[in-house]
Scaffold this motif. Structure first.
Motif, short mmCIF file in Angstrom:
data_model
loop_
_atom_site.label_atom_id
_atom_site.label_comp_id
_atom_site.label_asym_id
_atom_site.label_seq_id
_atom_site.Cartn_x
_atom_site.Cartn_y
_atom_site.Cartn_z
N GLY A 1 31.20 -52.13 4.81
CA GLY A 1 30.72 -53.47 4.48
C GLY A 1 31.18 -54.48 5.51
O GLY A 1 32.13 -54.24 6.27
N THR A 2 30.52 -55.63 5.51
CA THR A 2 30.89 -56.74 6.39
C THR A 2 31.10 -57.98 5.54
O THR A 2 30.24 -58.33 4.71
CB THR A 2 29.81 -57.01 7.44
N TYR A 3 32.24 -58.62 5.76
CA TYR A 3 32.61 -59.83 5.04
C TYR A 3 32.42 -61.02 5.96
O TYR A 3 33.04 -61.10 7.02
CB TYR A 3 34.07 -59.74 4.58
N THR A 4 31.54 -61.96 5.57
CA THR A 4 31.31 -63.16 6.35
C THR A 4 32.16 -64.28 5.78
O THR A 4 31.95 -64.71 4.64
CB THR A 4 29.82 -63.57 6.33
N ILE A 5 33.11 -64.75 6.56
CA ILE A 5 34.08 -65.74 6.09
C ILE A 5 33.38 -67.05 5.79
O ILE A 5 32.62 -67.57 6.60
CB ILE A 5 35.19 -65.94 7.14
N GLY A 6 33.60 -67.57 4.59
CA GLY A 6 33.03 -68.85 4.20
C GLY A 6 31.64 -68.79 3.61
O GLY A 6 31.13 -69.82 3.15
N ALA A 7 31.01 -67.61 3.59
CA ALA A 7 29.66 -67.50 3.05
C ALA A 7 29.68 -67.54 1.53
O ALA A 7 30.65 -67.09 0.89
CB ALA A 7 29.00 -66.22 3.53
N ALA A 8 28.61 -68.05 0.93
CA ALA A 8 28.53 -68.11 -0.53
C ALA A 8 28.53 -66.70 -1.13
O ALA A 8 29.13 -66.46 -2.17
CB ALA A 8 27.27 -68.87 -0.95
N THR A 9 27.83 -65.79 -0.48
CA THR A 9 27.85 -64.37 -0.86
C THR A 9 28.40 -63.63 0.35
O THR A 9 27.64 -63.22 1.24
CB THR A 9 26.44 -63.87 -1.22
N PRO A 10 29.71 -63.45 0.42
CA PRO A 10 30.30 -63.01 1.68
C PRO A 10 30.09 -61.54 2.04
O PRO A 10 30.07 -61.20 3.22
CB PRO A 10 31.79 -63.31 1.49
N TRP A 11 29.93 -60.67 1.03
CA TRP A 11 29.89 -59.24 1.32
C TRP A 11 28.46 -58.74 1.48
O TRP A 11 27.57 -59.09 0.70
CB TRP A 11 30.58 -58.44 0.23
N ALA A 12 28.26 -57.86 2.47
CA ALA A 12 26.98 -57.18 2.66
C ALA A 12 27.27 -55.75 3.10
O ALA A 12 28.26 -55.49 3.80
CB ALA A 12 26.12 -57.89 3.70
N GLN A 13 26.42 -54.84 2.68
CA GLN A 13 26.59 -53.45 3.08
C GLN A 13 26.29 -53.29 4.57
O GLN A 13 25.35 -53.89 5.09
CB GLN A 13 25.68 -52.53 2.26
N ASP A 14 27.11 -52.49 5.24
CA ASP A 14 26.93 -52.20 6.66
C ASP A 14 26.27 -50.83 6.76
O ASP A 14 26.94 -49.81 6.76
CB ASP A 14 28.28 -52.22 7.37
N GLY A 15 24.94 -50.80 6.81
CA GLY A 15 24.21 -49.54 6.81
C GLY A 15 23.76 -49.18 5.41
O GLY A 15 23.59 -50.04 4.54
N THR A 16 23.58 -47.88 5.18
CA THR A 16 23.10 -47.40 3.88
C THR A 16 23.98 -46.30 3.30
O THR A 16 23.62 -45.68 2.31
CB THR A 16 21.66 -46.89 3.99
N GLY A 17 25.13 -46.06 3.91
CA GLY A 17 25.96 -44.93 3.49
C GLY A 17 26.74 -45.22 2.22
O GLY A 17 26.96 -46.36 1.83
N SER A 18 27.15 -44.15 1.57
CA SER A 18 27.97 -44.25 0.36
C SER A 18 29.07 -43.21 0.44
O SER A 18 29.04 -42.29 1.26
CB SER A 18 27.13 -44.05 -0.90
N ILE A 19 30.05 -43.35 -0.45
CA ILE A 19 31.18 -42.43 -0.48
C ILE A 19 31.60 -42.20 -1.92
O ILE A 19 31.50 -43.11 -2.76
CB ILE A 19 32.37 -42.96 0.35
N ALA A 20 32.02 -40.99 -2.23
CA ALA A 20 32.53 -40.65 -3.56
C ALA A 20 34.05 -40.73 -3.54
O ALA A 20 34.69 -40.12 -2.69
CB ALA A 20 32.07 -39.26 -3.98
N LEU A 21 34.60 -41.48 -4.46
CA LEU A 21 36.05 -41.64 -4.58
C LEU A 21 36.53 -40.85 -5.79
O LEU A 21 36.06 -41.06 -6.91
CB LEU A 21 36.42 -43.11 -4.72
N ASN A 22 37.46 -39.93 -5.56
CA ASN A 22 37.88 -39.00 -6.61
C ASN A 22 39.08 -39.54 -7.39
O ASN A 22 40.03 -40.06 -6.82
CB ASN A 22 38.25 -37.65 -6.00
N TYR A 23 39.03 -39.37 -8.71
CA TYR A 23 40.10 -39.77 -9.61
C TYR A 23 40.82 -38.54 -10.13
O TYR A 23 40.40 -37.41 -9.94
CB TYR A 23 39.53 -40.58 -10.78
N THR A 24 41.92 -38.77 -10.83
CA THR A 24 42.75 -37.69 -11.35
C THR A 24 42.11 -37.09 -12.60
O THR A 24 41.57 -37.82 -13.44
CB THR A 24 44.15 -38.21 -11.70
N ALA A 25 42.19 -35.78 -12.75
CA ALA A 25 41.70 -35.11 -13.95
C ALA A 25 42.57 -35.47 -15.15
O ALA A 25 43.75 -35.82 -15.00
CB ALA A 25 41.68 -33.61 -13.74
#
Length: 291
Positions: free
Chosen positions: A174-198
């Motif tokens: 992601g890219t964070y634009t400092i001072g923007a009303a909606t600061p975050w935007a996705q950088d590309g189209t990729g995703s990631i799976a984050l694993n939690y504890t069983a």
């Protein structure tokens, strides 16, 4: 000859992390370093940034900076600091955009701070420093924290759950634009799976946390997991494909979420006697003669 004494070296330390929900950095003592940027009277001081490292120094005291710069007379100094991210764009030596990449399954906390200091004609800081004459940053979290918990809502003690393969899927960049009303935007189209504890042997009416992960705000968080429903410790139902819940939450910057999955069976098994055919008729009568 004219001897002009240069000012003291500009030093940086950390004050505290200001946030009611502290994400993965729970307190300022967790911070070990950051990248600093700055300018004086709109002239860049640190190029693409200098590295500030704690090296066991106390909070509020001067940490080690890879580039030495000095206080100069009648200056207005602007500083910015980033930990665990990159300056995607710079203007007058200060970041205008911050880039963030989830590099593994346990994302680092992205934090950001700014500070302004001024000096007098003798190069002595008059504002923007602490009692140690150090620029002490107050950081904020730029990410969101997502916890996942499971709750066994079956009231009887015989039923337990084993939960595995717990994960959320979210943006990987992601890219964070400092001072923007909606600061975050996705950088590309990729995703990631984050694993939690069983979670094993989750008993009746009990709740257990599978852990917490940091995600990029604005990303759609999908949740998936597998489970076994056990009776007296023996599985009576096992998922054949993961249970998936899409768009569980769209996180907001600097907020913490606890997704609680409520595990429950169907309605209790009940019994009665049928009101019309509740008792079968006797079978065909068989004559018996006794002489």
């Amino acid at each position: 000859a004219v001897n002009i004494d240069r000012g003291d070296a500009i030093a940086f330390g950390d004050a505290f992390v200001e946030n009611a929900t502290r994400a993965i950095y729970e307190e300022a003592d967790d911070i070990t370093g950051f990248t600093v940027f700055g300018n004086v009277n709109d002239v860049a001081l640190y190029g693409n940034g200098a590295t500030v490292t704690r090296n066991d120094k106390a909070l509020g005291t001067a940490w080690d900076c890879s580039v030495a710069r000095y206080w100069t007379p009648n200056g207005t100094f602007n500083f910015a600091a980033i930990a665990n991210g990159t300056a995607a764009e710079l203007a007058n030596g200060l970041p205008t955009k911050i880039g963030y990449t989830v590099v593994d399954a346990d994302p680092a906390d992205l934090i950001y701070a700014t500070a302004t200091a001024t000096t007098d004609a003798n190069s002595v800081p008059t504002t923007g420093v602490n009692a140690n004459k150090v620029v002490a940053f107050t950081f904020e979290h730029l990410l969101s924290r997502v916890k996942v918990s499971f709750e066994n809502q079956i009231p009887e003690t015989n039923y337990t759950y084993n939960i595995t393969d717990v994960k959320i899927t979210t943006w990987d960049k992601g890219t964070y634009t400092i001072g923007a009303a909606t600061p975050w935007a996705q950088d590309g189209t990729g995703s990631i799976a984050l694993n939690y504890t069983a979670v094993s042997a989750l008993s009746n009416a009990a709740k257990a946390e599978a852990g917490a992960k940091l995600v990029i705000p604005g990303s759609t968080v999908d949740l998936s997991f597998n489970y076994e429903l056990c009776y007296d410790g023996t599985p009576i139902y096992v998922t054949t494909t993961p249970v998936t819940k899409t768009a569980v939450v769209v996180p907001v910057q600097n907020h913490s979420y606890n997704i609680t999955v409520q595990l429950k069976a169907g309605e209790p098994i009940r019994f009665t006697v049928d009101e019309e055919d509740g008792l079968a008729d006797w079978g065909e009568e068989t004559p018996v003669t006794v002489q």
